[in-house]
Scaffold this active site. Structure first.
Site, short mmCIF file in Angstrom:
data_model
loop_
_atom_site.label_atom_id
_atom_site.label_comp_id
_atom_site.label_asym_id
_atom_site.label_seq_id
_atom_site.Cartn_x
_atom_site.Cartn_y
_atom_site.Cartn_z
N ASP A 84 0.82 -1.21 0.00
CA ASP A 84 0.00 0.00 0.00
C ASP A 84 0.85 1.26 0.00
OD1 ASP A 84 -2.47 -1.30 0.00
OD2 ASP A 84 -2.44 -1.55 2.18
N TYR A 91 7.91 -10.08 6.48
CA TYR A 91 7.68 -8.65 6.68
C TYR A 91 8.26 -8.23 8.02
CZ TYR A 91 4.10 -8.36 2.96
OH TYR A 91 3.43 -8.37 1.76
#
Length: 256
Positions: A53, A111
């Site tokens: 994003d 991540y």
């Protein structure tokens, strides 16, 4: 038709995200435009391992594209970095099997989420971490993190995608969620077989509410059972999130 794999690092601050969007600047768009110029083609389709994003960063995003001819990869590598903005770097360009797919061949991803916990925010970390100003109990944070590991239905921790539908299979396996010290705060390391839309940020938001005593640790299992996004906490902000690495079965990135 030949397949080529790119490993990419980028600072997501100035972009609408990875994916091409109308009237917005994206990382995918910038790389595709550079490839079109260098390969002298009107259209080159670049496929990423997944979208990030707006404001989310990457140290090891992976993408692939197909081209009918062999390419001088050393020259392409240098030329791409010469054309691209300085906040997007191509770390590697490699030939892979035509069967390789950056998204569907991936077997797991890693991540990291960065938290800045000092009273005064370091201005040099403001775009790369979440300045969390409530006091937290790190021991509770670690205990809560354990509850997310393993195989679960993560419906409550997944936003609906832009297309308006949730993932068809919300069951994911989180192999580890480690809490590590980091300069000025903490680093939350996630490794799993796949991640739903905004799943990491939604988990971090919930963990920090528990660690700061805004929510009880016992609520986590209730949130899982509810299978309702509204039961989890607000998503952590995007700037603390980094896609670190995408893993594949074989060295050339292709499943047998």
């Amino acid at each position: 038709m030949h397949c080529y794999k790119l490993t990419i690092a980028y600072d997501g601050t100035n972009y609408s995200g990875w994916q091409i969007q109308p009237n917005a600047s994206s990382i995918q768009q910038k790389i595709q435009e550079a490839l079109c110029i260098l390969l002298k083609k009107e259209k080159v389709v670049l496929v990423g391992s997944g979208r990030t994003d707006a404001g989310v960063h990457a140290k090891g995003q992976v993408a692939h594209f197909h081209f009918q001819d062999y390419i001088d990869l050393s020259r392409l590598h240098v030329s791409l970095n010469g054309l691209l903005p300085r906040d997007i770097r191509i770390k590697a360009v490699e030939p892979v099997s035509p069967r390789f797919h950056s998204q569907y061949s991936a077997i797991r991803k890693e991540y990291h989420y960065y938290l800045h916990l000092n009273k005064v925010m370091d201005p040099f970390q403001r775009l790369y971490s979440w300045h969390f100003q409530r006091k937290i109990d790190v021991n509770i944070l670690k205990k809560a993190a354990i509850l997310f590991t393993g195989t679960h239905d993560f419906t409550s921790f997944a936003n609906e995608a832009h297309r308006g539908t949730a993932a068809k299979n919300p069951v994911r396996t989180l192999y580890r969620l480690d809490i590590k010290p980091n300069e000025g705060g903490l680093r939350l390391e996630f490794e799993g077989d796949g991640f739903l839309y905004k799943m990491v940020r939604n988990i971090v938001g919930t963990l920090m509410d528990v660690a700061s005593h805004k929510r009880a640790i016992e609520e986590i299992n209730q949130i899982f059972a509810a299978k309702n996004r509204r039961q989890a906490s607000l998503a952590a902000p995007p700037e603390g999130l980094f896609l670190i690495q995408v893993f594949y079965e074989n060295e050339n990135g292709c499943l047998d």
